[in-house]
Design an enzyme around this catalytic site. Structure first.
Site, PDB file in Angstrom:
ATOM      1  CG  HIS A   1      -1.945  -1.044   1.249  1.00  0.00           C
ATOM      2  ND1 HIS A   1      -3.282  -0.792   1.466  1.00  0.00           N
ATOM      3  CD2 HIS A   1      -1.852  -2.381   1.070  1.00  0.00           C
ATOM      4  CE1 HIS A   1      -3.949  -1.924   1.426  1.00  0.00           C
ATOM      5  NE2 HIS A   1      -3.110  -2.909   1.188  1.00  0.00           N
TER       6      HIS A   1
ATOM      7  CG  ASP B   1      -4.456 -10.087  -1.224  1.00  0.00           C
ATOM      8  OD1 ASP B   1      -5.099  -9.111  -1.641  1.00  0.00           O
ATOM      9  OD2 ASP B   1      -3.451  -9.972  -0.502  1.00  0.00           O
TER      10      ASP B   1
ATOM     11  CG  LEU C   1       7.146 -14.384  -5.351  1.00  0.00           C
ATOM     12  CD1 LEU C   1       6.992 -15.186  -4.067  1.00  0.00           C
ATOM     13  CD2 LEU C   1       6.354 -15.040  -6.471  1.00  0.00           C
TER      14      LEU C   1
HETATM   15 ZN    ZN Z   1      -3.400  -6.599   2.220  1.00  0.00          ZN
END
Ligand code: ZN
Length: 414
Positions: free
Chosen positions: A146, A284, A318
């Site tokens: 984020h 996710d 990754l």
């Molecule tokens: Zn997350």
């Protein structure tokens, strides 16, 4: 309303009441129905019988955390998010997903202002249950991917959230770090609004987590990832799985990424054995989901898919998960050696219960929405049905190719 077309699925095994049972499935007007009154009161026969070839019928998969896929990133393709969601919704049905929560990572206010009003429940594929807003009220120390400059504190209670998102109407799940809501008042307010509060991207200790749960939080976001690691003197959010400070009526669920890469199989087994009823499989997944092997320019980043894993192009770093949910179900079953029914419940009943929707979703009970998947014994998707209509059918030659070289064989999952 009772005179819609009556469908009878025969020669099948149904996931019902935690068991696989040999029984027909009856569908009318988009709902699963009890056939008895139809025989005895209406004296009605099926308009259509569908032979399932002894396949398994399970409720449709419910995905609570997905950032995008098929080249679409919900958080960055801001002006075209409605088309992006439609595109992903149409593709997710190939993975057996019948409903999902598009997930928006920590974003600037103008992104929320643009995206949130564009989201509607109707698509021609998997249905949108509402958004999963992951951030911006998270810990900068556990930010993961984020953007740190968009992370916010909660300094004016629930008003801070209303201001940040500008509209809470389409929010189904909000992931926040419980240490940002030290009294639990925001968690309580969101819960009272019918929004599921999820705990994650956090450095909270166990008692901070417990306070959040006492105030209504009922989900932990991608367990083990972006939280303090388990410590025996303070087990952190992971400790919620075995807490005795949670009100007896309160359930706690946790999302877990079972792609064979992001959570070690032993960690999957620990979570499974500690709190089996709370386990929810999530992907996710990022925009590279479903794009196939090779390089893909996505946003500012070029990604490369090699052997079923997504890397930053030209590196071994990754950059997110790309295993579809049906693959996660199979990997999870293999890693934990759990029953077929239980593995399926982790992608159906448990997410529906977490969102308090188990009356209509995540089961094949009478009265539930007729959202379901027809599966092989190895849990490959043969067809997907939403509201009693077939929305996807795998071609026999494709099914053969999939089962011959499943992606999970390429993962480090055993
Ligand atoms: Zn997350």
């Amino acid at each position: 309303m009772s005179q819609g077309e009556l469908l009878q699925f025969v020669n099948c095994r149904l996931v019902r009441n935690h068991k696989l049972i040999q029984e027909d499935l009856w569908v009318r007007n988009g709902k699963i129905i009890n056939p008895e009154p139809v025989f005895f009161d209406e004296k009605q026969r099926a308009h259509q019988q569908i032979d399932c070839g002894n396949s398994i019928i399970a409720p449709g998969y419910i995905e609570l955390q997905i950032n995008g896929g098929y080249g679409v990133d919900f958080s960055y393709d801001v002006d075209t998010v409605a088309e992006g969601i439609e595109k992903v919704a149409k593709e997710l049905i190939t993975n057996g997903v019948t409903s999902f929560c598009p997930t928006i990572v920590t974003s600037p206010p103008e992104t929320y202002r643009k995206i949130i009003p564009q989201v509607t429940g109707t698509t021609t594929g998997a249905q949108v249950l509402g958004l999963h807003l992951e951030g911006p009220f998270i810990s900068p120390q556990k930010k993961g991917a984020h953007p740190e400059n968009c992370i916010k504190d909660i300094d004016n209670g629930i008003d801070t959230l209303v201001e940040a998102y500008s509209n809470l109407g389409n929010a189904k799940i909000i992931t926040l770090a419980p240490e940002k809501d030290p009294t639990g008042a925001v968690t309580k307010a969101l819960t009272n609004m019918g929004i599921t509060v999820a705990l994650g991207h956090s450095i909270a200790n166990l008692s901070q987590g417990e306070l959040a749960v006492q105030n209504g939080a009922r989900l932990i976001t991608h367990l083990f990832n972006a939280m303090l690691p388990f410590h025996h003197r303070d087990p952190g959010l992971v400790g919620l799985l075995a807490s005795n400070n949670i009100p007896p009526a309160q359930e706690i669920f946790f999302g877990i990424i079972a792609d064979g890469i992001h959570t070690h199989p032993a960690a999957l087994r620990i979570a499974h054995r500690t709190h089996p009823d709370g386990l929810i499989l999530v992907t996710d997944a990022i925009a590279a989901l479903g794009l196939g092997e090779g390089k893909h320019p996505l946003g500012q980043l070029e990604m490369e898919v090699r052997d079923g894993k997504a890397f930053i192009a030209g590196t071994n770093t990754l950059c997110g998960s790309i295993a579809p949910l049906d693959t996660c179900v199979r990997i999870f079953k293999k890693a934990t050696d759990c029953s077929t029914v239980y593995a399926l419940e982790c992608a159906t009943l448990h997410p529906a219960s977490c969102l308090k929707m188990a009356e209509t979703k995540g089961t094949l009970n009478f009265g539930a929405d007729a959202d379901f998947v027809i599966l092989t014994d190895d849990l490959f998707v043969k067809s997907t049905w939403i509201n009693g209509k077939c929305v996807y059918r795998c071609k026999p030659e494709e099914l053969e190719a999939l089962t011959a070289r499943p992606i999970e064989q390429l993962c480090e999952c055993t």
